[in-house]
Scaffold this motif. Structure first.
Motif, PDB file in Angstrom:
ATOM      1  N   ALA A 137       0.871  -1.175   0.000  1.00  0.00           N
ATOM      2  CA  ALA A 137       0.000   0.000   0.000  1.00  0.00           C
ATOM      3  C   ALA A 137       0.913   1.231   0.000  1.00  0.00           C
ATOM      4  O   ALA A 137       2.074   1.146   0.419  1.00  0.00           O
ATOM      5  N   PRO A 138       0.408   2.393  -0.465  1.00  0.00           N
ATOM      6  CA  PRO A 138       1.242   3.604  -0.471  1.00  0.00           C
ATOM      7  C   PRO A 138       1.808   3.976   0.901  1.00  0.00           C
ATOM      8  O   PRO A 138       2.841   4.624   0.983  1.00  0.00           O
ATOM      9  N   ASP A 139       1.160   3.517   1.986  1.00  0.00           N
ATOM     10  CA  ASP A 139       1.673   3.824   3.323  1.00  0.00           C
ATOM     11  C   ASP A 139       2.753   2.843   3.778  1.00  0.00           C
ATOM     12  O   ASP A 139       3.259   2.940   4.891  1.00  0.00           O
ATOM     13  N   GLY A 140       3.114   1.879   2.918  1.00  0.00           N
ATOM     14  CA  GLY A 140       4.185   0.949   3.251  1.00  0.00           C
ATOM     15  C   GLY A 140       3.732  -0.394   3.790  1.00  0.00           C
ATOM     16  O   GLY A 140       4.554  -1.285   3.980  1.00  0.00           O
ATOM     17  N   ARG A 141       2.423  -0.569   4.020  1.00  0.00           N
ATOM     18  CA  ARG A 141       1.933  -1.863   4.505  1.00  0.00           C
ATOM     19  C   ARG A 141       2.054  -2.908   3.400  1.00  0.00           C
ATOM     20  O   ARG A 141       1.691  -2.656   2.263  1.00  0.00           O
ATOM     21  N   GLU A 142       2.562  -4.078   3.742  1.00  0.00           N
ATOM     22  CA  GLU A 142       2.620  -5.162   2.767  1.00  0.00           C
ATOM     23  C   GLU A 142       1.220  -5.735   2.616  1.00  0.00           C
ATOM     24  O   GLU A 142       0.593  -6.143   3.588  1.00  0.00           O
ATOM     25  N   LEU A 143       0.718  -5.763   1.387  1.00  0.00           N
ATOM     26  CA  LEU A 143      -0.620  -6.277   1.114  1.00  0.00           C
ATOM     27  C   LEU A 143      -0.597  -7.760   0.765  1.00  0.00           C
ATOM     28  O   LEU A 143      -1.487  -8.506   1.147  1.00  0.00           O
ATOM     29  N   LEU A 144       0.424  -8.163   0.029  1.00  0.00           N
ATOM     30  CA  LEU A 144       0.492  -9.543  -0.440  1.00  0.00           C
ATOM     31  C   LEU A 144       1.920  -9.844  -0.865  1.00  0.00           C
ATOM     32  O   LEU A 144       2.590  -9.008  -1.460  1.00  0.00           O
ATOM     33  N   SER A 145       2.367 -11.045  -0.580  1.00  0.00           N
ATOM     34  CA  SER A 145       3.681 -11.499  -1.007  1.00  0.00           C
ATOM     35  C   SER A 145       3.507 -12.872  -1.643  1.00  0.00           C
ATOM     36  O   SER A 145       2.954 -13.775  -1.019  1.00  0.00           O
ATOM     37  N   VAL A 146       3.946 -13.007  -2.893  1.00  0.00           N
ATOM     38  CA  VAL A 146       3.815 -14.266  -3.608  1.00  0.00           C
ATOM     39  C   VAL A 146       5.196 -14.690  -4.108  1.00  0.00           C
ATOM     40  O   VAL A 146       5.795 -14.002  -4.926  1.00  0.00           O
ATOM     41  N   ARG A 147       5.715 -15.800  -3.592  1.00  0.00           N
ATOM     42  CA  ARG A 147       6.989 -16.343  -4.081  1.00  0.00           C
ATOM     43  C   ARG A 147       6.720 -17.097  -5.365  1.00  0.00           C
ATOM     44  O   ARG A 147       5.763 -17.863  -5.453  1.00  0.00           O
ATOM     45  N   ILE A 148       7.574 -16.894  -6.370  1.00  0.00           N
ATOM     46  CA  ILE A 148       7.313 -17.455  -7.694  1.00  0.00           C
ATOM     47  C   ILE A 148       8.561 -18.038  -8.338  1.00  0.00           C
ATOM     48  O   ILE A 148       9.678 -17.758  -7.917  1.00  0.00           O
ATOM     49  N   SER A 149       8.344 -18.841  -9.359  1.00  0.00           N
ATOM     50  CA  SER A 149       9.357 -19.184 -10.349  1.00  0.00           C
ATOM     51  C   SER A 149       8.672 -18.976 -11.694  1.00  0.00           C
ATOM     52  O   SER A 149       7.457 -18.905 -11.778  1.00  0.00           O
ATOM     53  N   VAL A 150       9.423 -18.852 -12.766  1.00  0.00           N
ATOM     54  CA  VAL A 150       8.865 -18.451 -14.057  1.00  0.00           C
ATOM     55  C   VAL A 150       8.992 -19.557 -15.091  1.00  0.00           C
ATOM     56  O   VAL A 150      10.025 -20.207 -15.189  1.00  0.00           O
ATOM     57  N   THR A 151       7.918 -19.755 -15.874  1.00  0.00           N
ATOM     58  CA  THR A 151       7.906 -20.640 -17.024  1.00  0.00           C
ATOM     59  C   THR A 151       7.399 -19.832 -18.201  1.00  0.00           C
ATOM     60  O   THR A 151       6.340 -19.207 -18.109  1.00  0.00           O
ATOM     61  N   PHE A 152       8.149 -19.792 -19.297  1.00  0.00           N
ATOM     62  CA  PHE A 152       7.730 -19.031 -20.469  1.00  0.00           C
ATOM     63  C   PHE A 152       6.940 -19.917 -21.408  1.00  0.00           C
ATOM     64  O   PHE A 152       7.280 -21.077 -21.606  1.00  0.00           O
ATOM     65  N   GLY A 153       5.865 -19.335 -21.998  1.00  0.00           N
ATOM     66  CA  GLY A 153       5.094 -20.038 -23.009  1.00  0.00           C
ATOM     67  C   GLY A 153       5.910 -20.136 -24.288  1.00  0.00           C
ATOM     68  O   GLY A 153       6.973 -19.539 -24.418  1.00  0.00           O
ATOM     69  N   ASN A 154       5.394 -20.872 -25.254  1.00  0.00           N
ATOM     70  CA  ASN A 154       6.139 -21.043 -26.494  1.00  0.00           C
ATOM     71  C   ASN A 154       5.628 -20.121 -27.592  1.00  0.00           C
ATOM     72  O   ASN A 154       5.937 -20.315 -28.749  1.00  0.00           O
ATOM     73  N   ARG A 155       4.849 -19.117 -27.252  1.00  0.00           N
ATOM     74  CA  ARG A 155       4.313 -18.175 -28.225  1.00  0.00           C
ATOM     75  C   ARG A 155       4.906 -16.787 -27.998  1.00  0.00           C
ATOM     76  O   ARG A 155       5.188 -16.405 -26.872  1.00  0.00           O
ATOM     77  N   VAL A 156       5.100 -16.065 -29.061  1.00  0.00           N
ATOM     78  CA  VAL A 156       5.604 -14.693 -28.976  1.00  0.00           C
ATOM     79  C   VAL A 156       4.638 -13.790 -29.722  1.00  0.00           C
ATOM     80  O   VAL A 156       4.169 -14.146 -30.797  1.00  0.00           O
ATOM     81  N   ILE A 157       4.314 -12.641 -29.138  1.00  0.00           N
ATOM     82  CA  ILE A 157       3.487 -11.666 -29.841  1.00  0.00           C
ATOM     83  C   ILE A 157       4.296 -10.394 -30.007  1.00  0.00           C
ATOM     84  O   ILE A 157       5.204 -10.124 -29.225  1.00  0.00           O
ATOM     85  N   LYS A 158       3.980  -9.638 -31.015  1.00  0.00           N
ATOM     86  CA  LYS A 158       4.679  -8.380 -31.253  1.00  0.00           C
ATOM     87  C   LYS A 158       4.269  -7.371 -30.198  1.00  0.00           C
ATOM     88  O   LYS A 158       3.168  -7.425 -29.657  1.00  0.00           O
ATOM     89  N   ASN A 159       5.159  -6.426 -29.895  1.00  0.00           N
ATOM     90  CA  ASN A 159       4.850  -5.365 -28.953  1.00  0.00           C
ATOM     91  C   ASN A 159       3.720  -4.519 -29.517  1.00  0.00           C
ATOM     92  O   ASN A 159       3.823  -4.007 -30.615  1.00  0.00           O
ATOM     93  N   LYS A 160       2.641  -4.400 -28.777  1.00  0.00           N
ATOM     94  CA  LYS A 160       1.492  -3.608 -29.173  1.00  0.00           C
ATOM     95  C   LYS A 160       0.918  -2.959 -27.928  1.00  0.00           C
ATOM     96  O   LYS A 160       1.162  -3.405 -26.817  1.00  0.00           O
ATOM     97  N   THR A 161       0.118  -1.943 -28.150  1.00  0.00           N
ATOM     98  CA  THR A 161      -0.644  -1.359 -27.057  1.00  0.00           C
ATOM     99  C   THR A 161      -2.074  -1.857 -27.210  1.00  0.00           C
ATOM    100  O   THR A 161      -2.644  -1.765 -28.298  1.00  0.00           O
ATOM    101  N   TYR A 162      -2.631  -2.399 -26.169  1.00  0.00           N
ATOM    102  CA  TYR A 162      -3.971  -2.960 -26.231  1.00  0.00           C
ATOM    103  C   TYR A 162      -4.931  -2.104 -25.431  1.00  0.00           C
ATOM    104  O   TYR A 162      -4.637  -1.704 -24.311  1.00  0.00           O
ATOM    105  N   SER A 163      -6.092  -1.846 -26.023  1.00  0.00           N
ATOM    106  CA  SER A 163      -7.092  -1.045 -25.330  1.00  0.00           C
ATOM    107  C   SER A 163      -7.992  -1.919 -24.468  1.00  0.00           C
ATOM    108  O   SER A 163      -8.752  -1.411 -23.658  1.00  0.00           O
ATOM    109  N   ASP A 164      -7.923  -3.239 -24.648  1.00  0.00           N
ATOM    110  CA  ASP A 164      -8.759  -4.132 -23.858  1.00  0.00           C
ATOM    111  C   ASP A 164      -8.320  -4.115 -22.396  1.00  0.00           C
ATOM    112  O   ASP A 164      -7.132  -4.061 -22.092  1.00  0.00           O
ATOM    113  N   THR A 165      -9.287  -4.170 -21.515  1.00  0.00           N
ATOM    114  CA  THR A 165      -8.995  -4.241 -20.090  1.00  0.00           C
ATOM    115  C   THR A 165      -8.811  -5.705 -19.725  1.00  0.00           C
ATOM    116  O   THR A 165      -9.654  -6.529 -20.057  1.00  0.00           O
TER     117      THR A 165
END
Length: 118
Positions: free
Chosen positions: A34-62
């Motif tokens: 939070a902006p006041d410094g309170r920790e809201l959530l901590s998630v320990r992770i490791s990363v796996t990449f998909g096998n697809r690549v998309i071009k850099n674009k700006t998306y208007s979809d939420t």
């Protein structure tokens, strides 16, 4: 830069601060504060990449989230995105107790494997 300095850069009225910790040069944790410094959530992770690549674009979809893990309602509230059963957006965050998967048009681009949550 220390946490106090980092938090001083957060603009008034903005959302939470996300800090990505690294472990041996790779993402190791997602830390939400939070902006006041309170920790809201901590998630320990490791990363796996998909096998697809998309071009850099700006998306208007939420992006939306799907899933039902215990972290889903917490994370969607922090990120201010909707948790839906059937996504209509091409940008989807899949949330489970085991991973966070980032999808574009049904293709998994990146998966963060959850090691622990606090």
């Amino acid at each position: 830069m220390g946490m106090k300095e980092t938090l001083s850069l957060v603009e008034e009225g903005s959302g939470p601060l996300l800090i990505i910790n690294e472990y041996h040069g790779n993402p190791g944790a997602l830390l939400f504060y939070a902006p006041d410094g309170r920790e809201l959530l901590s998630v320990r992770i490791s990363v796996t990449f998909g096998n697809r690549v998309i071009k850099n674009k700006t998306y208007s979809d939420t992006p939306v989230a799907t899933g039902n893990g215990e972290i889903a309602p917490i994370l969607t509230k922090i990120l201010s995105i909707d948790l839906v059963e059937k996504p209509s957006s091409p940008l989807v965050l899949g949330i489970s107790n085991d991973d966070l998967s980032f999808f574009y048009n049904g293709q998994c681009l990146l998966k963060l494997n959850i090691k622990s949550i606090r």
